[in-house]
Design a protein around this motif. Sequence first.
Motif, PDB file in Angstrom:
ATOM      1  N   GLY A   1       0.679  -1.206  -0.138  1.00  0.00           N
ATOM      2  CA  GLY A   1      -0.065  -0.050  -0.128  1.00  0.00           C
ATOM      3  C   GLY A   1       0.852   1.388  -0.112  1.00  0.00           C
ATOM      4  O   GLY A   1       0.470   2.128  -0.595  1.00  0.00           O
ATOM      5  N   LEU A   2       1.924   1.277   0.886  1.00  0.00           N
ATOM      6  CA  LEU A   2       2.856   2.350   0.794  1.00  0.00           C
ATOM      7  C   LEU A   2       3.836   2.470  -0.312  1.00  0.00           C
ATOM      8  O   LEU A   2       4.065   4.024  -0.868  1.00  0.00           O
ATOM      9  N   LEU A   3       4.046   1.493  -1.037  1.00  0.00           N
ATOM     10  CA  LEU A   3       4.640   1.642  -2.230  1.00  0.00           C
ATOM     11  C   LEU A   3       3.856   2.088  -3.400  1.00  0.00           C
ATOM     12  O   LEU A   3       4.474   3.025  -4.295  1.00  0.00           O
ATOM     13  N   VAL A   4       2.531   1.723  -3.438  1.00  0.00           N
ATOM     14  CA  VAL A   4       1.514   2.678  -4.539  1.00  0.00           C
ATOM     15  C   VAL A   4       1.268   4.021  -3.853  1.00  0.00           C
ATOM     16  O   VAL A   4       1.533   4.727  -4.875  1.00  0.00           O
ATOM     17  N   ALA A   5       1.381   4.473  -2.808  1.00  0.00           N
ATOM     18  CA  ALA A   5       1.254   5.666  -2.399  1.00  0.00           C
ATOM     19  C   ALA A   5       2.597   6.478  -2.716  1.00  0.00           C
ATOM     20  O   ALA A   5       2.674   7.908  -2.559  1.00  0.00           O
ATOM     21  N   THR A   6       3.633   5.932  -3.237  1.00  0.00           N
ATOM     22  CA  THR A   6       5.046   6.674  -3.447  1.00  0.00           C
ATOM     23  C   THR A   6       4.638   7.510  -4.875  1.00  0.00           C
ATOM     24  O   THR A   6       5.389   8.559  -4.947  1.00  0.00           O
ATOM     25  N   ALA A   7       3.467   7.262  -5.421  1.00  0.00           N
ATOM     26  CA  ALA A   7       3.163   8.202  -6.431  1.00  0.00           C
ATOM     27  C   ALA A   7       2.920   9.613  -6.162  1.00  0.00           C
ATOM     28  O   ALA A   7       3.028  10.653  -6.789  1.00  0.00           O
ATOM     29  N   PHE A   8       2.446  10.013  -4.985  1.00  0.00           N
ATOM     30  CA  PHE A   8       2.065  11.102  -4.512  1.00  0.00           C
ATOM     31  C   PHE A   8       3.201  11.860  -4.193  1.00  0.00           C
ATOM     32  O   PHE A   8       3.215  13.196  -4.744  1.00  0.00           O
ATOM     33  N   PRO A   9       4.280  11.533  -3.571  1.00  0.00           N
ATOM     34  CA  PRO A   9       5.478  12.682  -3.114  1.00  0.00           C
ATOM     35  C   PRO A   9       6.069  12.759  -4.566  1.00  0.00           C
ATOM     36  O   PRO A   9       6.754  13.832  -4.954  1.00  0.00           O
ATOM     37  N   LEU A  10       6.079  11.755  -5.401  1.00  0.00           N
ATOM     38  CA  LEU A  10       6.954  11.853  -6.700  1.00  0.00           C
ATOM     39  C   LEU A  10       5.952  13.008  -7.471  1.00  0.00           C
ATOM     40  O   LEU A  10       6.786  13.906  -8.528  1.00  0.00           O
ATOM     41  N   ALA A  11       4.585  13.040  -7.483  1.00  0.00           N
ATOM     42  CA  ALA A  11       3.924  14.001  -8.143  1.00  0.00           C
ATOM     43  C   ALA A  11       4.259  15.378  -7.801  1.00  0.00           C
ATOM     44  O   ALA A  11       4.101  16.438  -8.420  1.00  0.00           O
ATOM     45  N   VAL A  12       4.536  15.433  -6.103  1.00  0.00           N
ATOM     46  CA  VAL A  12       4.817  16.789  -5.982  1.00  0.00           C
ATOM     47  C   VAL A  12       6.093  17.377  -6.611  1.00  0.00           C
ATOM     48  O   VAL A  12       6.210  18.587  -6.707  1.00  0.00           O
ATOM     49  N   VAL A  13       7.267  16.638  -6.734  1.00  0.00           N
ATOM     50  CA  VAL A  13       8.273  17.176  -7.288  1.00  0.00           C
ATOM     51  C   VAL A  13       7.954  17.683  -8.912  1.00  0.00           C
ATOM     52  O   VAL A  13       8.154  18.801  -8.971  1.00  0.00           O
ATOM     53  N   ALA A  14       7.153  16.757  -9.691  1.00  0.00           N
ATOM     54  CA  ALA A  14       6.933  17.317 -10.926  1.00  0.00           C
ATOM     55  C   ALA A  14       5.938  18.377 -11.034  1.00  0.00           C
ATOM     56  O   ALA A  14       6.145  19.518 -11.672  1.00  0.00           O
ATOM     57  N   LEU A  15       4.990  18.558  -9.963  1.00  0.00           N
ATOM     58  CA  LEU A  15       4.127  19.577  -9.968  1.00  0.00           C
ATOM     59  C   LEU A  15       4.887  20.905  -9.477  1.00  0.00           C
ATOM     60  O   LEU A  15       4.698  22.088  -9.968  1.00  0.00           O
ATOM     61  N   THR A  16       5.836  20.916  -8.512  1.00  0.00           N
ATOM     62  CA  THR A  16       6.315  22.023  -7.852  1.00  0.00           C
ATOM     63  C   THR A  16       7.309  22.639  -9.057  1.00  0.00           C
ATOM     64  O   THR A  16       7.390  23.875  -9.447  1.00  0.00           O
ATOM     65  N   LEU A  17       7.819  21.801  -9.614  1.00  0.00           N
ATOM     66  CA  LEU A  17       8.873  22.156 -10.790  1.00  0.00           C
ATOM     67  C   LEU A  17       7.715  23.023 -11.981  1.00  0.00           C
ATOM     68  O   LEU A  17       8.223  23.976 -12.578  1.00  0.00           O
ATOM     69  N   ALA A  18       6.503  22.256 -12.367  1.00  0.00           N
ATOM     70  CA  ALA A  18       5.774  22.938 -13.323  1.00  0.00           C
ATOM     71  C   ALA A  18       5.268  24.152 -12.809  1.00  0.00           C
ATOM     72  O   ALA A  18       5.225  25.313 -13.594  1.00  0.00           O
ATOM     73  N   TYR A  19       4.969  24.280 -11.617  1.00  0.00           N
ATOM     74  CA  TYR A  19       4.544  25.713 -10.943  1.00  0.00           C
ATOM     75  C   TYR A  19       5.512  26.581 -10.938  1.00  0.00           C
ATOM     76  O   TYR A  19       5.345  27.685 -11.548  1.00  0.00           O
ATOM     77  N   ALA A  20       6.796  26.371 -10.906  1.00  0.00           N
ATOM     78  CA  ALA A  20       7.972  27.212 -11.037  1.00  0.00           C
ATOM     79  C   ALA A  20       8.134  27.972 -12.435  1.00  0.00           C
ATOM     80  O   ALA A  20       8.290  28.889 -12.689  1.00  0.00           O
ATOM     81  N   THR A  21       7.842  26.836 -13.448  1.00  0.00           N
ATOM     82  CA  THR A  21       8.154  27.276 -14.705  1.00  0.00           C
ATOM     83  C   THR A  21       6.935  28.096 -15.134  1.00  0.00           C
ATOM     84  O   THR A  21       7.065  29.013 -16.018  1.00  0.00           O
ATOM     85  N   ARG A  22       5.602  27.695 -14.732  1.00  0.00           N
ATOM     86  CA  ARG A  22       4.565  28.623 -15.066  1.00  0.00           C
ATOM     87  C   ARG A  22       4.928  30.199 -14.579  1.00  0.00           C
ATOM     88  O   ARG A  22       4.409  31.071 -15.150  1.00  0.00           O
ATOM     89  N   THR A  23       5.233  30.179 -13.205  1.00  0.00           N
ATOM     90  CA  THR A  23       5.426  31.505 -12.517  1.00  0.00           C
ATOM     91  C   THR A  23       6.646  32.317 -13.320  1.00  0.00           C
ATOM     92  O   THR A  23       6.346  33.307 -13.726  1.00  0.00           O
ATOM     93  N   LYS A  24       7.416  31.670 -13.957  1.00  0.00           N
ATOM     94  CA  LYS A  24       8.860  32.390 -14.568  1.00  0.00           C
ATOM     95  C   LYS A  24       8.043  32.949 -16.108  1.00  0.00           C
ATOM     96  O   LYS A  24       8.676  33.893 -16.278  1.00  0.00           O
TER      97      LYS A  24
END
Length: 428
Positions: A386-409
Amino acid sequence: MTTYDHTRRACYTGYVTQAIVNNLAPLLFIVFQTRYQLPLEMLGRLVLLNFATQLVTDIVAVKFVDRTGYRIPLVLAHVLAALGLVLLAVAPAVSPSPYLGLCVAIVVYAVGGGLLEVLVSPVVDALPSPQEGKAAAMSLLHSFYCWGQVAVVAGSTLLLAWIGQDAWQVLPVAWALVPLVNMVAFLRVPLPATVPDEHRTSLRALFGAPAFAAAVVLMLCAGAAELTMSQWSSLFAEEGLGVSKVWGDLAGPCLFAVLMGIGRIVYGLWGERIPLVPAMASCGALATVCYLVVCLSSNPVVSLIGCAVCGLAVSLLWPGTFSLAAARFPLGGAAMFGVLAVFGDAGGAVGPWIAGAAADASSAADGFLANLSAALPDDGSGLRTGLLVATAFPLAVVALTLAYATRTKSAGTTTDEAPGEVERPIGG
């Protein structure tokens, strides 16, 4: 000149109340499982019910908080939190079924928790800016959620070991005193005015801004990444790692909360020197590593260390997302914080439930999750899967934060931003 020191302290205690609401029941999962024969999926459903109720409360509160002001809903939030905690002790014994009683109690205190999630952050954001800056002040505020979680985990674990599991009802009644006392404080402290309708950025305009859309999805994943590990770490330590309840709770969820609180205090004190977006991306990456360590290590000590360090890793994700949105949309008002809380609570509801459902599904005779579980160290509960499946959530945080930074710039060259949005550096 009005001073808001007492207001800040009441807000800090409000987040302690939020920690009680979110973390007390999971500490009693082993008691509920033993006394009421509840499977993991039904226990996970209690977490889902808590955060789903908070989510609905957030949605409703968004529509009226800026119009009613802060005081009435803040007092109501503390009344419901205290009442729900008392019901947690009483309702299972007087309801047609113990599980129904647990559900009723959770719904009542979750409404209070949802109101606190919507109200406390915008109150602190609206107070005169402290020297360390608003992003750091927000992180400091959210650190009190962590210290509340530490108090709940350590205090409840030690008290339960002393009085015995048969007297578990003492715990929620004792913790109900915290919201009762803080309710009195919110009847008296000065509170800032809400943003008037004519000045507030509308929700339609907010959702029309791609930067805000990215922020709400980021909030969803941040809530899931934080709460999945937090909610399941106690049961995982006991059943999956074979650690005693006292040491499992202290080394798992308690140390998780300590390190999460330290991370938020560090940013609260020195946040102006640390760029927010790179810090959040780094935290998401560290959380991903922690999830993998917990799932893949066959050493119980290493797995517990992974659980604990995950607290440090997720420390900045929730308050950091609030700060990104508040800096970008300064006239969003309590409604904006409410929308973000909706998605944070949605993540907090769905993440632990998905982990619990995946854990139960991994015990099936065949199928992908069963094969995945067979490849992991045996824990007897399926929670590693179950926790291995949930690893998708912090991994998505990395991608979304970088996308947010790109959008802001690139925002300076676009024309589709919401009214009330201002250009501010994304570094803090």
